[in-house]
Motif scaffolding. Structure first.
Motif: not given
Length: 118
Positions: A3-5, A9-11, A69-71, A76-78
């Motif tokens: 999810q971090n990757i 990529v989206i950003l 680096s979210l846990k 999703v909102m984070e």
């Protein structure tokens, strides 16, 4: 981890896409203006390419500056807020870059218009 990757990529895609959109919206008119003032195709190409390079570097810098680096259980909102944080930085820096570029082109126009006696 995935999810971090994906968030990064989206950003990256959105920030580069926004930079290219700004470039496409400005390129035609900037080229016409520089063609009339500079009267050198190489000069026009140089200034337009510097504009593009500046926009792309700002987009890359803003995207690479956000740390994803979210846990594992993050909602999703984070991720949305992380992307929005990167875009906020990119839009702010792009605005400052365009303002600085506008000042540079205005000085260029003022100097070359006087030189050509118009």
């Amino acid at each position: 981890m995935l999810q971090n990757i994906i968030g990064f990529v989206i950003l990256l895609v959105i920030s580069i896409g926004a930079a290219l959109l700004v470039y496409v919206l400005v390129k035609k008119y900037l080229s016409e203006l520089l063609d009339k003032v500079v009267k050198l195709k190489a000069g026009t190409a140089f200034y337009v390419r510097v504009f593009l390079i500046g926009l792309v570097f700002i987009a890359l810098s803003a995207a690479l500056n956000v740390e994803f680096s979210l846990k594992q259980g993050a909602v999703v909102m984070e991720y949305v807020w992380k992307v929005a944080d990167g875009l906020s930085t990119m839009f702010g820096q792009t605005t400052l870059f365009i303002f600085g570029y506008l000042i540079l082109v205005t000085i260029l126009i003022a100097v070359l218009r006087k030189k050509h006696g118009k």
